[in-house]
Design a protein around this motif. Structure first.
Motif, PDB file in Angstrom:
ATOM      1  N   THR B  80      11.726  -7.819  -0.395  1.00 42.84           N
ATOM      2  CA  THR B  80      10.356  -8.062  -0.815  1.00 42.84           C
ATOM      3  C   THR B  80       9.687  -6.801  -1.379  1.00 42.84           C
ATOM      4  O   THR B  80      10.114  -5.685  -1.092  1.00 42.84           O
ATOM      5  CB  THR B  80       9.511  -8.574   0.367  1.00 42.84           C
ATOM      6  OG1 THR B  80       8.164  -8.734  -0.053  1.00 42.84           O
ATOM      7  CG2 THR B  80       9.571  -7.627   1.529  1.00 42.84           C
ATOM      8  N   ALA B  81       8.658  -7.039  -2.176  1.00 44.97           N
ATOM      9  CA  ALA B  81       7.895  -5.905  -2.702  1.00 44.97           C
ATOM     10  C   ALA B  81       6.924  -5.372  -1.650  1.00 44.97           C
ATOM     11  O   ALA B  81       6.440  -4.253  -1.731  1.00 44.97           O
ATOM     12  CB  ALA B  81       7.126  -6.333  -3.941  1.00 44.97           C
ATOM     13  N   TYR B  82       6.639  -6.164  -0.650  1.00 43.43           N
ATOM     14  CA  TYR B  82       5.740  -5.720   0.425  1.00 43.43           C
ATOM     15  C   TYR B  82       6.499  -4.862   1.416  1.00 43.43           C
ATOM     16  O   TYR B  82       7.600  -5.204   1.827  1.00 43.43           O
ATOM     17  CB  TYR B  82       5.181  -6.924   1.188  1.00 43.43           C
ATOM     18  CG  TYR B  82       3.983  -7.548   0.539  1.00 43.43           C
ATOM     19  CD1 TYR B  82       3.952  -8.910   0.294  1.00 43.43           C
ATOM     20  CD2 TYR B  82       2.883  -6.778   0.178  1.00 43.43           C
ATOM     21  CE1 TYR B  82       2.848  -9.490  -0.288  1.00 43.43           C
ATOM     22  CE2 TYR B  82       1.782  -7.364  -0.409  1.00 43.43           C
ATOM     23  CZ  TYR B  82       1.766  -8.725  -0.643  1.00 43.43           C
ATOM     24  OH  TYR B  82       0.675  -9.300  -1.219  1.00 43.43           O
ATOM     25  N   SER B  83       5.891  -3.791   1.838  1.00 41.22           N
ATOM     26  CA  SER B  83       6.563  -2.959   2.835  1.00 41.22           C
ATOM     27  C   SER B  83       5.991  -3.174   4.222  1.00 41.22           C
ATOM     28  O   SER B  83       6.552  -2.723   5.199  1.00 41.22           O
ATOM     29  CB  SER B  83       6.437  -1.486   2.460  1.00 41.22           C
ATOM     30  OG  SER B  83       5.086  -1.227   2.120  1.00 41.22           O
ATOM     31  N   ASN B  84       4.873  -3.901   4.308  1.00 45.51           N
ATOM     32  CA  ASN B  84       4.260  -3.961   5.645  1.00 45.51           C
ATOM     33  C   ASN B  84       4.590  -5.220   6.429  1.00 45.51           C
ATOM     34  O   ASN B  84       4.006  -5.490   7.448  1.00 45.51           O
ATOM     35  CB  ASN B  84       2.738  -3.778   5.548  1.00 45.51           C
ATOM     36  CG  ASN B  84       2.158  -4.623   4.430  1.00 45.51           C
ATOM     37  OD1 ASN B  84       2.867  -5.406   3.807  1.00 45.51           O
ATOM     38  ND2 ASN B  84       0.888  -4.439   4.173  1.00 45.51           N
TER      39      ASN B  84
END
Lengths: 637, 122
Positions: B80-84
């Motif tokens: 995913t592009a989200y890291s959180n």
């Protein structure tokens, strides 16, 4: 023969001799008419002389009688006058009789005493002795009264023959004669010193009330209260000591004492302040630092009494919540020997400070230098005064508490705002990062794919490589931003801060050389380990060291000092660069705030977050053109 | 041959992954969203699923939940592009969590590792 008016005795003798001569001459002769005539004359003469003598004697005796009467009268008059004088003297007023032209006809002894007259004022003008400022004007009470109007009352302060200060009032009373015309004027002078002092005190109370409303600064207020109590012409106590209750320690502690420490100082102060009667004047002249070092003040501060111990009169005072007058400290069971010796006086008064029905302290006042006895009436006024003072103190304390609470609230509010800002930015940046990252993956990915092909034109490979490089750069920036938005919790292990710093500096060694930075490290020995996430701390060090280097584009000195103070590790990073402007200093931790042309502005925000997650703080001290010092503080627990 | 299911809503990325993974020697099946993924799984069970999180209709977390509910043996890699999302407990259920990058080497290596591990376990 001539008739002569002669003195009785001589005449009678002469006449008798003459008769004798005539008789002797006329012995044996016949009395002729002449002889008879002269004899008759002489007899008449004698007779009348005798008569005269009788009259004279009668007159004499009448005169004697008159003298007797007048003597008696005189004595009576004298007696009555004495009685009159006595009455007048006992009356305790000054009397002076003046005529229509304000010439003094008579003045009594009391007046002479009060106005300090060495010689009799009779015959002089009334202004000679009265020194009033309305002489000759139409405000002169004598003039007014002469014209049938009501006289003014003139008031003045004088120093009597016996060196006493008194306040006196003069009233003019017309004296009418039998025809109801005003011939003379009686000037009655009365002593109003006591009532004047009372008026003065009440006025002071009111003024004091006004001033204390405006004083919310606690120390100033204490000072003001004690000054009012010791100011001359007010309560006029020589010394006043303020004790305050310390609730935490449950003691009564001396806070401030005002008053001369010796009788010489007392006399000097008395002379100095004799000119200023108004409280406002006294207050304006007040020098708050003046009294701090007096021995009286020092002694007061050392006096501490437990509230549980009611042997001390001051503690008793707070318990009873009433003033205590001690007239003879040596014999009074309520006063301990130590207290009496400390105070050094036998007569004093303790007045409690009560706010909201609870005692907050005690004021002790005495007259150690003038030894003036403390009257009940004065204590009453003092109590009224102190009650007002207590209210003022309560106000000031409440105000201070309010100020403190507001400060706390403001700080909390600011942190909340910053936190929300961070959160908002975090979520926004995370969204933006995501939106950008996806297309980047596509662009970069396919560019990579392309780069695997061989092209006849070498330029194609070069161009494709450029695309890949730029995509990488963009991804790096995104990583920085998302690091910021990441709620990563530190994984703490006990580490040596100095070691982490060493590692970081080693990493940057080449970089320092390149930028002509001279690094000087000073680590204290025996710094204990701290529970930190080494990676995160390294990141913080990196950020701050980079900032330091970038502040010195032409190179310079960089100091790194690590100390252990007060259960915390303090890390100082000091550069000699261009510094941070005052206005900018408060913004340096704001996300995306940067003064660097190619900065992202997240370095310090992230660093602050990391340090705060570790329970520490960052402080920045900087002056334009004078370098910056960054201080990181980390707790060891 | 090992089958890899790639679940990704971005068309171009789907193509990229398909190409690159095929080059690695895997058989690649793609799905454009959660629903599509479930359908594809019914048809043929893949050896590995590469899942994006941000997708319309049903996001990756929910999809993963459903898949693992039926069959919890399949390894899932979240890409995913989200890291959180790393802290999201559902994502712990995945075998790996990768932040998307134009450099696919991390993805490729992780696929190898996960497959090897699965082979070892079974």
């Amino acid at each position: 023969m001539k008739k002569k008016p002669l003195s009785p005795h001589i005449h009678i003798e002469e006449t008798v001799n003459k008769i004798k001569m005539l008789l002797s001459k006329s012995k044996g002769m016949v009395l002729d008419d002449n002889l008879f005539g002269s004899l008759e004359e002489m007899c008449d003469d004698l007779g009348s002389q005798l008569k005269n003598g009788k009259v004279v004697t009668e007159n004499l005796s009448v005169e004697n009688e008159e003298n007797e009467d007048s003597k008696i009268l005189e004595e009576q008059i004298q007696e009555e006058r004495e009685i009159f004088d006595n009455v007048i003297d006992v009356m305790g007023a000054g009397l002076c009789l003046i005529d229509k032209n304000s010439k003094i006809i008579w003045a009594n002894d009391t007046l002479k005493e009060w106005l300090n007259l060495n010689e009799s004022p009779v015959g002089g003008h009334c202004s000679d002795i009265y020194h009033c400022d309305v002489v000759g004007t139409d405000k002169c009470p004598a003039e007014l009264v002469l014209n049938g109007k009501e006289g003014h009352i003139i008031q003045s302060w004088v120093t009597t023959k016996s060196k006493k200060r008194m306040c006196i009032q003069h009233i003019a009373i017309p004296i009418t004669n039998k025809n109801s015309e005003t011939d003379n004027i009686l000037l009655l002078t009365v002593d109003v010193t006591e009532s004047e002092k009372m008026v003065h005190r009440l006025l002071l109370l009111q003024q004091f009330g006004e001033i204390t409303q405006g004083t919310l600064h606690l120390d100033k207020l204490h000072h003001l209260i004690l000054t009012c109590i010791t100011a001359d012409y007010s309560f006029g106590f020589n010394r006043a000591i303020l004790f305050l209750i310390n609730k935490d320690l449950n003691v009564l502690n001396g806070k401030l004492a005002i008053g001369p420490s010796s009788s010489e100082e007392a006399t000097r102060i008395c002379e100095e302040t004799a000119s200023s009667h108004s409280l406002f004047e006294i207050v304006q002249k007040l020098d708050y630092s003046h009294n701090i070092d007096t021995s009286l003040n020092t002694m007061a501060k050392l006096m501490v009494y437990s509230l549980a111990d009611t042997r001390e009169v001051v503690t008793l005072c707070t318990k009873e919540k009433k003033p205590i007058i001690v007239r003879d400290a040596a014999k009074d069971t309520r006063v301990t020997d130590e207290f009496r010796k400390a105070l050094g006086v036998n007569e004093f008064v303790c007045v409690p400070l009560i706010a909201k029905s609870e005692p907050i302290g005690v004021i002790v006042a005495d007259n150690v230098f003038t030894a003036e006895p403390i009257s009940d009436e004065r204590v009453n006024t003092l109590t009224m005064f102190v009650n007002q003072a207590s209210l003022a103190i309560e106000n000031a304390v409440t105000y201070k508490n309010l100020e403190d609470k507001i400060d706390q609230l403001t700080e909390t509010q600011q942190r909340l705002i910053r936190s929300e800002k961070l959160a908002a930015i975090g979520s926004m940046s995370s969204y933006v990062a995501h939106e950008i990252r996806n297309p980047l993956v596509t662009i970069g990915g396919f560019a990579k794919t392309l780069s695997r092909f061989t092209f006849t034109d070498s330029k194609i490979k070069v161009n494709i490589d450029i695309i890949i490089e730029e995509v990488k750069r963009l991804e790096k920036i995104l990583n920085n931003i998302t690091d910021f938005g990441k709620p990563s919790k530190p994984e703490k292990i006990n580490s040596q801060i100095c070691e982490i710093m060493e590692n970081t500096c080693m990493l940057m060694e080449n970089y320092f050389q390149e930028k002509h930075i001279t690094l000087q490290k000073r680590y204290e020995t025996d710094i204990p380990e701290a529970p930190v996430d080494p990676t995160q701390i390294k990141q913080v060090f990196l950020n701050i060291l980079m900032n330091a280097v970038e502040a010195m584009p032409d190179g310079g000195k960089l100091d790194v000092n690590i100390e252990f103070v007060n259960e915390s590790i303090k890390i100082y990073i000091i550069d000699a660069g261009k510094g941070i402007q005052q206005g900018v200093l408060q913004n340096i931790y704001d996300p995306f705030f940067t003064t660097k042309p190619s900065g992202t502005g997240v370095g310090l925000s992230v660093s602050l977050k990391i340090i705060e997650d570790h329970g520490g703080t960052i402080d920045a001290m900087s002056e334009q053109e004078n370098g910056t010092t960054m201080l990181l503080t980390l707790p060891i627990k | 041959m090992t089958t890899v299911l790639v679940v990704e809503d971005d068309k171009n990325q789907r193509l990229l992954y398909e190409q690159e993974l095929k080059l690695e020697g895997y058989e690649v099946v793609t799905a454009s969203d959660g629903k599509d993924a479930l359908g594809k799984i019914q048809e043929q069970l893949p050896d590995l699923i590469i899942m994006d999180i941000n997708m319309p209709k049903m996001d990756g977390i929910e999809t993963m939940g459903r898949i693992l509910g039926k069959n919890n043996e399949i390894p899932v890699i979240i890409n995913t592009a989200y890291s959180n999302y790393k802290d999201n407990f559902m994502s712990w259920a995945a075998d790996a969590y990768i932040v998307k990058s134009s450099d696919l080497s991390e993805l490729k290596n992780t696929v190898k590792e996960v497959l090897a591990k699965k082979a070892n376990d079974s």
